[in-house]
Design an enzyme around this catalytic site. Structure first.
Site, PDB file in Angstrom:
ATOM      1  N   GLU A  58      24.791   9.897  -6.973  1.00  0.00           N
ATOM      2  CA  GLU A  58      26.121  10.316  -7.395  1.00  0.00           C
ATOM      3  C   GLU A  58      26.808   9.252  -8.249  1.00  0.00           C
ATOM      4  O   GLU A  58      27.513   9.562  -9.210  1.00  0.00           O
ATOM      5  CB  GLU A  58      26.986  10.638  -6.172  1.00  0.00           C
ATOM      6  CG  GLU A  58      26.461  11.784  -5.321  1.00  0.00           C
ATOM      7  CD  GLU A  58      25.536  11.336  -4.200  1.00  0.00           C
ATOM      8  OE1 GLU A  58      25.532  11.989  -3.150  1.00  0.00           O
ATOM      9  OE2 GLU A  58      24.812  10.327  -4.376  1.00  0.00           O
ATOM     10  N   TRP A 176     -20.603   6.503  -4.770  1.00  0.00           N
ATOM     11  CA  TRP A 176     -19.305   7.133  -4.554  1.00  0.00           C
ATOM     12  C   TRP A 176     -19.556   8.565  -4.101  1.00  0.00           C
ATOM     13  O   TRP A 176     -20.486   9.213  -4.582  1.00  0.00           O
ATOM     14  CB  TRP A 176     -18.458   7.134  -5.822  1.00  0.00           C
ATOM     15  CG  TRP A 176     -18.063   5.766  -6.268  1.00  0.00           C
ATOM     16  CD1 TRP A 176     -18.629   5.017  -7.254  1.00  0.00           C
ATOM     17  CD2 TRP A 176     -16.993   4.994  -5.743  1.00  0.00           C
ATOM     18  NE1 TRP A 176     -17.983   3.827  -7.386  1.00  0.00           N
ATOM     19  CE2 TRP A 176     -16.957   3.791  -6.469  1.00  0.00           C
ATOM     20  CE3 TRP A 176     -16.044   5.194  -4.737  1.00  0.00           C
ATOM     21  CZ2 TRP A 176     -16.025   2.793  -6.206  1.00  0.00           C
ATOM     22  CZ3 TRP A 176     -15.120   4.213  -4.486  1.00  0.00           C
ATOM     23  CH2 TRP A 176     -15.120   3.029  -5.212  1.00  0.00           C
ATOM     24  N   THR A 202     -13.510  -0.474   8.054  1.00  0.00           N
ATOM     25  CA  THR A 202     -13.465  -0.166   6.625  1.00  0.00           C
ATOM     26  C   THR A 202     -13.412  -1.444   5.805  1.00  0.00           C
ATOM     27  O   THR A 202     -14.067  -1.573   4.768  1.00  0.00           O
ATOM     28  CB  THR A 202     -12.251   0.734   6.307  1.00  0.00           C
ATOM     29  OG1 THR A 202     -12.416   1.994   6.977  1.00  0.00           O
ATOM     30  CG2 THR A 202     -12.120   0.973   4.818  1.00  0.00           C
ATOM     31  N   LEU A 210      -7.622  -1.844  -1.905  1.00  0.00           N
ATOM     32  CA  LEU A 210      -6.566  -0.908  -1.482  1.00  0.00           C
ATOM     33  C   LEU A 210      -5.331  -1.007  -2.365  1.00  0.00           C
ATOM     34  O   LEU A 210      -4.197  -0.879  -1.894  1.00  0.00           O
ATOM     35  CB  LEU A 210      -6.192  -1.128  -0.004  1.00  0.00           C
ATOM     36  CG  LEU A 210      -7.315  -0.931   1.003  1.00  0.00           C
ATOM     37  CD1 LEU A 210      -6.794  -1.118   2.426  1.00  0.00           C
ATOM     38  CD2 LEU A 210      -7.972   0.432   0.860  1.00  0.00           C
ATOM     39  N   ARG A 213      -4.323   1.641  -8.905  1.00  0.00           N
ATOM     40  CA  ARG A 213      -4.720   1.328 -10.278  1.00  0.00           C
ATOM     41  C   ARG A 213      -4.261   2.396 -11.251  1.00  0.00           C
ATOM     42  O   ARG A 213      -4.849   2.585 -12.322  1.00  0.00           O
ATOM     43  CB  ARG A 213      -6.234   1.108 -10.326  1.00  0.00           C
ATOM     44  CG  ARG A 213      -6.623  -0.148  -9.535  1.00  0.00           C
ATOM     45  CD  ARG A 213      -8.082  -0.489  -9.616  1.00  0.00           C
ATOM     46  NE  ARG A 213      -8.931   0.330  -8.771  1.00  0.00           N
ATOM     47  CZ  ARG A 213      -9.072   0.151  -7.463  1.00  0.00           C
ATOM     48  NH1 ARG A 213      -8.367  -0.771  -6.827  1.00  0.00           N
ATOM     49  NH2 ARG A 213      -9.895   0.908  -6.767  1.00  0.00           N
ATOM     50  N   GLU A 296      -6.477   6.189   5.061  1.00  0.00           N
ATOM     51  CA  GLU A 296      -7.735   6.318   4.317  1.00  0.00           C
ATOM     52  C   GLU A 296      -8.971   5.988   5.155  1.00  0.00           C
ATOM     53  O   GLU A 296     -10.054   5.801   4.621  1.00  0.00           O
ATOM     54  CB  GLU A 296      -7.690   5.443   3.057  1.00  0.00           C
ATOM     55  CG  GLU A 296      -6.778   5.997   1.972  1.00  0.00           C
ATOM     56  CD  GLU A 296      -7.181   5.563   0.582  1.00  0.00           C
ATOM     57  OE1 GLU A 296      -8.297   5.060   0.381  1.00  0.00           O
ATOM     58  OE2 GLU A 296      -6.346   5.723  -0.327  1.00  0.00           O
ATOM     59  N   GLY A 298     -11.218   4.310   8.672  1.00  0.00           N
ATOM     60  CA  GLY A 298     -12.361   5.238   8.703  1.00  0.00           C
ATOM     61  C   GLY A 298     -12.230   6.304   9.767  1.00  0.00           C
ATOM     62  O   GLY A 298     -11.158   6.538  10.336  1.00  0.00           O
ATOM     63  N   GLY A 303      -9.765   9.637  13.762  1.00  0.00           N
ATOM     64  CA  GLY A 303      -9.934  10.484  14.939  1.00  0.00           C
ATOM     65  C   GLY A 303      -8.962  10.139  16.048  1.00  0.00           C
ATOM     66  O   GLY A 303      -8.389  11.025  16.695  1.00  0.00           O
TER      67      GLY A 303
END
Length: 375
Positions: A58, A176, A202, A210, A213, A296, A298, A303
């Protein structure tokens, strides 16, 4: 609540929502807010909240409109604040500008504001109408709304999988899984979310940066869950922007002290052995001023997060590949019966290059929690 807004009203609020979205990933712990000021059918000022601690939407819009604010209609995506925080109250600024009418998309659930900004405006003789494009306003502020109402962050679990549901081959190799275009999309997510979260395995396996980019992007805060403090002191993830390491009393004191001496590292040590209390960690993330987490991996950490009902949404990106035996994206999640399976809702399927992206919100309603609402 007004539901007979004109086409012009909707057009101006759409514009306010559009400019609010420009600051995504930049305003936590504050919401995304856009404001448009209209005089005689013309936009005379607009602005959006760019960063916590800076002027609100505002204020930017009023400055742009100048004297044309007097007698104008104001369209704002969230109820104007009524309290003094790091900036003065916006409701007061609108009153001083002598605006005629304020159209609000969504009432602010923040207890410091909720209804009070609207009441202050009405007490000053300003017409206030609430509810225009409310559902869109809710969608763009889902991170803020989750954090402010539950004190837990909004968590998205992203995973790259083969078509047979594996995140890596049996040896653990995962480079990948998906296409370059899908990896580019992941960097867009990192630009939007406050925190990127991974487990220690990880870091050990992939030694990732991490970082984001994306051109003109910003790096999320890195959160490493490492109950035994096993990640190397020289891990790449610890070498630039802020990293938070969540650990326990199982951590080696010498290694703990060595990490504390490094720049851009915060150590959050919980008074429990071995396993970081994930729910408590999530609450501490919000207390620290972050509204959203991109999880991300693992699979073990993801889980466990799902087991504790801490994930709001999943995005699984499937590559057209088959690997047979391999690693699961939710290896830490365990059930005894199929009827205990977690249900999904608001499912969206799209394509990124040759990959298929499946997005879905998690419905915990069977357990007594609030289930998915229509998107």
């Amino acid at each position: 609540m007004v539901d007979n807004f004109s086409f012009q009203d909707k057009y101006y609020m759409e514009r306010a929502l559009e400019i609010a979205w420009l600051a995504r990933g930049r305003t936590s712990p504050n919401p995304l807010v856009g404001c448009v000021i209209v005089q005689d059918g013309l936009i005379v000022g607009e602005g959006y909240h760019t960063k916590a601690g800076t002027p609100h939407a505002e204020v930017h819009a009023l400055k742009a409109a100048g004297v044309k604010s007097e007698g104008a209609d104001v369209y704002v995506t969230l109820e104007p604040c009524s309290h003094y925080g790091r900036t003065p109250p916006c409701a007061e600024a609108l009153i001083q500008a002598k605006v005629k009418r304020v159209i609000v998309a969504l009432e602010d659930p923040n207890p410091l504001v909720s209804g009070q900004g609207i009441e202050k405006l009405e007490d000053a003789g300003i017409v206030v109408e609430v509810g225009l494009l409310k559902e869109k306003a809710i969608r763009i502020n889902k991170f803020f709304l989750k954090a402010i109402t539950t004190r837990f962050p909004y968590v998205l679990y992203k995973s790259a999988l083969t078509l047979d549901g594996k995140t890596a081959v049996e040896s653990g190799d995962s480079k990948w899984v998906t296409s370059e275009q899908s990896r580019t999309y992941v960097h867009e997510l990192r630009n939007i979310y406050d925190v990127i979260m991974v487990g220690s395995n990880t870091v050990l396996k992939d030694n990732p940066l991490l970082t984001c980019r994306k051109p003109n992007g910003r790096n999320p805060v890195k959160l490493i869950v490492d109950g035994n403090l096993i990640i190397p002191i020289d891990a790449k993830v610890l070498n630039d922007s802020l990293s938070i390491i969540a650990t326990t009393t199982a951590a080696d004191p010498d290694k703990l002290n060595a990490l504390k001496e490094k720049q851009n590292i915060e150590i959050w040590q919980y008074d429990v052995p071995r396993y970081v209390p994930l729910a408590e960690l999530m609450k501490d993330i919000v207390k620290r001023g972050f509204n959203s987490i991109l999880l991300e991996g693992g699979g073990n950490l993801a889980g466990k997060m799902l087991q504790e009902r801490l994930i709001d949404k999943i995005e699984f990106i499937y590559a057209p590949k088959l690997v047979g035996e391999g690693h699961s994206p939710l290896s830490g999640f365990h059930l005894d019966k199929m009827n205990q399976a977690v249900k999904m809702c608001n499912i969206e399927i799209s394509q990124i290059a040759e990959d298929i992206k499946v997005s879905a919100e998690i419905d915990y309603s069977d357990g007594g929690d609030v289930g998915c609402s229509p998107d």
